[in-house]
Design a protein around this motif. Structure first.
Motif, PDB file in Angstrom:
ATOM      1  N   PRO A  65       0.815  -1.222   0.000  1.00 29.99           N
ATOM      2  CA  PRO A  65       0.000   0.000   0.000  1.00 29.99           C
ATOM      3  C   PRO A  65       0.846   1.269   0.000  1.00 29.99           C
ATOM      4  O   PRO A  65       0.434   2.301  -0.539  1.00 29.99           O
ATOM      5  N   HIS A  66       2.032   1.191   0.575  1.00 31.50           N
ATOM      6  CA  HIS A  66       2.941   2.349   0.581  1.00 31.50           C
ATOM      7  C   HIS A  66       3.338   2.683  -0.851  1.00 31.50           C
ATOM      8  O   HIS A  66       3.278   3.846  -1.277  1.00 31.50           O
ATOM      9  N   HIS A  67       3.732   1.670  -1.612  1.00 34.30           N
ATOM     10  CA  HIS A  67       4.069   1.856  -3.028  1.00 34.30           C
ATOM     11  C   HIS A  67       2.846   2.315  -3.822  1.00 34.30           C
ATOM     12  O   HIS A  67       2.953   3.150  -4.717  1.00 34.30           O
ATOM     13  N   GLN A  68       1.685   1.746  -3.506  1.00 25.81           N
ATOM     14  CA  GLN A  68       0.470   2.096  -4.246  1.00 25.81           C
ATOM     15  C   GLN A  68       0.137   3.574  -4.094  1.00 25.81           C
ATOM     16  O   GLN A  68      -0.303   4.225  -5.049  1.00 25.81           O
ATOM     17  N   GLN A  69       0.346   4.126  -2.903  1.00 28.47           N
ATOM     18  CA  GLN A  69       0.098   5.552  -2.720  1.00 28.47           C
ATOM     19  C   GLN A  69       1.120   6.389  -3.505  1.00 28.47           C
ATOM     20  O   GLN A  69       0.769   7.415  -4.093  1.00 28.47           O
ATOM     21  N   ALA A  70       2.365   5.928  -3.540  1.00 29.10           N
ATOM     22  CA  ALA A  70       3.388   6.632  -4.319  1.00 29.10           C
ATOM     23  C   ALA A  70       3.007   6.656  -5.798  1.00 29.10           C
ATOM     24  O   ALA A  70       3.192   7.668  -6.486  1.00 29.10           O
ATOM     25  N   LEU A  71       2.463   5.543  -6.292  1.00 29.43           N
ATOM     26  CA  LEU A  71       2.024   5.484  -7.693  1.00 29.43           C
ATOM     27  C   LEU A  71       0.857   6.436  -7.931  1.00 29.43           C
ATOM     28  O   LEU A  71       0.785   7.091  -8.985  1.00 29.43           O
ATOM     29  N   LYS A  95       7.738   3.397 -12.847  1.00 35.11           N
ATOM     30  CA  LYS A  95       8.446   2.296 -13.507  1.00 35.11           C
ATOM     31  C   LYS A  95       9.124   1.371 -12.499  1.00 35.11           C
ATOM     32  O   LYS A  95       9.168   0.148 -12.693  1.00 35.11           O
ATOM     33  N   ALA A  96       9.630   1.926 -11.411  1.00 36.52           N
ATOM     34  CA  ALA A  96      10.346   1.117 -10.413  1.00 36.52           C
ATOM     35  C   ALA A  96       9.399   0.402  -9.454  1.00 36.52           C
ATOM     36  O   ALA A  96       9.585  -0.769  -9.125  1.00 36.52           O
ATOM     37  N   GLN A  97       8.355   1.106  -9.013  1.00 35.72           N
ATOM     38  CA  GLN A  97       7.551   0.575  -7.910  1.00 35.72           C
ATOM     39  C   GLN A  97       6.406  -0.348  -8.335  1.00 35.72           C
ATOM     40  O   GLN A  97       6.022  -1.238  -7.575  1.00 35.72           O
ATOM     41  N   ASP A  98       5.883  -0.164  -9.529  1.00 38.80           N
ATOM     42  CA  ASP A  98       4.796  -1.043  -9.968  1.00 38.80           C
ATOM     43  C   ASP A  98       5.232  -2.513 -10.044  1.00 38.80           C
ATOM     44  O   ASP A  98       4.543  -3.389  -9.514  1.00 38.80           O
ATOM     45  N   PRO A  99       6.400  -2.818 -10.659  1.00 39.22           N
ATOM     46  CA  PRO A  99       6.848  -4.220 -10.679  1.00 39.22           C
ATOM     47  C   PRO A  99       7.124  -4.769  -9.276  1.00 39.22           C
ATOM     48  O   PRO A  99       6.922  -5.960  -9.025  1.00 39.22           O
ATOM     49  N   GLU A 100       7.590  -3.898  -8.368  1.00 36.66           N
ATOM     50  CA  GLU A 100       7.856  -4.352  -6.997  1.00 36.66           C
ATOM     51  C   GLU A 100       6.562  -4.752  -6.293  1.00 36.66           C
ATOM     52  O   GLU A 100       6.533  -5.718  -5.517  1.00 36.66           O
ATOM     53  N   ILE A 101       5.476  -4.028  -6.585  1.00 35.24           N
ATOM     54  CA  ILE A 101       4.173  -4.387  -6.006  1.00 35.24           C
ATOM     55  C   ILE A 101       3.766  -5.780  -6.475  1.00 35.24           C
ATOM     56  O   ILE A 101       3.322  -6.615  -5.677  1.00 35.24           O
ATOM     57  N   GLN A 102       3.938  -6.034  -7.792  1.00 33.51           N
ATOM     58  CA  GLN A 102       3.572  -7.344  -8.343  1.00 33.51           C
ATOM     59  C   GLN A 102       4.404  -8.457  -7.695  1.00 33.51           C
ATOM     60  O   GLN A 102       3.897  -9.533  -7.371  1.00 33.51           O
ATOM     61  N   ASP A 114      -2.995 -13.762   3.454  1.00 34.55           N
ATOM     62  CA  ASP A 114      -4.091 -12.953   2.942  1.00 34.55           C
ATOM     63  C   ASP A 114      -3.552 -11.630   2.419  1.00 34.55           C
ATOM     64  O   ASP A 114      -2.863 -10.901   3.125  1.00 34.55           O
ATOM     65  N   MET A 115      -3.873 -11.321   1.169  1.00 36.10           N
ATOM     66  CA  MET A 115      -3.367 -10.091   0.553  1.00 36.10           C
ATOM     67  C   MET A 115      -4.341  -8.936   0.682  1.00 36.10           C
ATOM     68  O   MET A 115      -4.016  -7.812   0.338  1.00 36.10           O
ATOM     69  N   SER A 116      -5.547  -9.180   1.166  1.00 38.10           N
ATOM     70  CA  SER A 116      -6.576  -8.140   1.177  1.00 38.10           C
ATOM     71  C   SER A 116      -6.162  -6.907   1.971  1.00 38.10           C
ATOM     72  O   SER A 116      -6.495  -5.783   1.618  1.00 38.10           O
ATOM     73  N   SER A 117      -5.398  -7.130   3.052  1.00 33.52           N
ATOM     74  CA  SER A 117      -5.004  -5.999   3.895  1.00 33.52           C
ATOM     75  C   SER A 117      -3.954  -5.124   3.238  1.00 33.52           C
ATOM     76  O   SER A 117      -3.668  -4.022   3.690  1.00 33.52           O
ATOM     77  N   SER A 118      -3.357  -5.604   2.147  1.00 36.21           N
ATOM     78  CA  SER A 118      -2.304  -4.822   1.516  1.00 36.21           C
ATOM     79  C   SER A 118      -2.700  -4.307   0.137  1.00 36.21           C
ATOM     80  O   SER A 118      -1.929  -3.666  -0.541  1.00 36.21           O
ATOM     81  N   MET A 119      -3.956  -4.599  -0.279  1.00 37.76           N
ATOM     82  CA  MET A 119      -4.380  -4.192  -1.611  1.00 37.76           C
ATOM     83  C   MET A 119      -4.975  -2.790  -1.602  1.00 37.76           C
ATOM     84  O   MET A 119      -5.360  -2.255  -0.573  1.00 37.76           O
ATOM     85  N   SER A 120      -5.079  -2.209  -2.798  1.00 40.17           N
ATOM     86  CA  SER A 120      -5.635  -0.867  -2.918  1.00 40.17           C
ATOM     87  C   SER A 120      -7.143  -0.905  -2.729  1.00 40.17           C
ATOM     88  O   SER A 120      -7.735  -1.962  -2.554  1.00 40.17           O
ATOM     89  N   GLY A 121      -7.785   0.261  -2.822  1.00 45.86           N
ATOM     90  CA  GLY A 121      -9.219   0.299  -2.645  1.00 45.86           C
ATOM     91  C   GLY A 121      -9.592   0.673  -1.221  1.00 45.86           C
ATOM     92  O   GLY A 121     -10.763   0.806  -0.897  1.00 45.86           O
TER      93      GLY A 121
END
Length: 206
Positions: A65-71, A95-102, A114-121
């Motif tokens: 989620p930290h990376h997602q906010q940066a994006l 370019k750097a952080q999107d692949p790291e999220i994946q 469980d990934m739900s706590s770390s997903m966007s939305g």
């Protein structure tokens, strides 16, 4: 006398044969043991390379989620920033952080976490207690800004955001166990520390 000599010679030959057999058996057992030992060591090494601990899970669940906010912040720069340098920086962050999220999502899936706590939305305030995370008020301010005001606000906020990421990555590097996660943490520290310096220069700070 003759019978005695014959018996003695036979006894000697038998002893020699037994000794040879024992030596061969010992060598054979030694080889088997060595092979078995090597196999165990390899299996042990493989298990260690793939092992993870609670810190690794915490790192991935927090950094996603930290990376997602940066994006989210970086995407705003596309049509709001006035500085070419800010737009270029924002593109590099994406370019750097999107692949790291994946990659981190892949880790959590492989660990059965469980990934739900770390997903966007989720509302930004849900993660505002993490180092460097902006709350919804700050994000709303950034979304409403444009031109040089946006540039200044974006750089100021992203510096704090990066400092938080470096803090989180440092904890992972020191306490994590999963090799790929600690390696990513090291990359984050290097890349984002460099970008902090770059952003300070763009703000006129040395």
């Amino acid at each position: 006398m003759r019978n005695t000599r014959t018996l003695t010679r036979r006894a000697t030959l038998t002893a020699t044969a037994l000794t040879a057999a024992l030596i061969l058996t010992a060598c054979g057992n030694g080889s088997d043991s060595a092979s078995s030992g090597d196999g165990s060591s390899s299996a042990s090494a493989d298990a260690t390379a793939g092992a993870h601990n609670a810190q690794d899970v915490s790192f991935a669940q927090g950094m996603i989620p930290h990376h997602q906010q940066a994006l989210e912040m970086a995407k705003l720069a596309t049509d709001r920033a006035s500085s070419a340098e800010v737009k270029d920086l924002a593109a590099r962050i994406e370019k750097a952080q999107d692949p790291e999220i994946q990659t981190m999502n892949g880790w959590l899936k492989s660990w059965g976490v469980d990934m739900s706590s770390s997903m966007s939305g989720m509302d930004d305030s849900a993660h505002s207690d993490m180092p460097g995370m902006m709350d919804s008020t700050h994000m709303d301010m950034l979304k409403k800004a444009s031109g040089t005001d946006f540039d200044t606000m974006f750089l100021t906020m992203m510096i704090e955001h990066h400092k938080g990421a470096v803090n989180m990555a440092t904890t992972e590097k020191n306490k994590g166990k999963y090799g790929s996660a600690t390696a990513m943490a090291d990359d984050i520290i290097t890349a984002q520390t460099g970008e902090i310096t770059e952003m300070n220069k763009l703000l006129g700070k040395n």
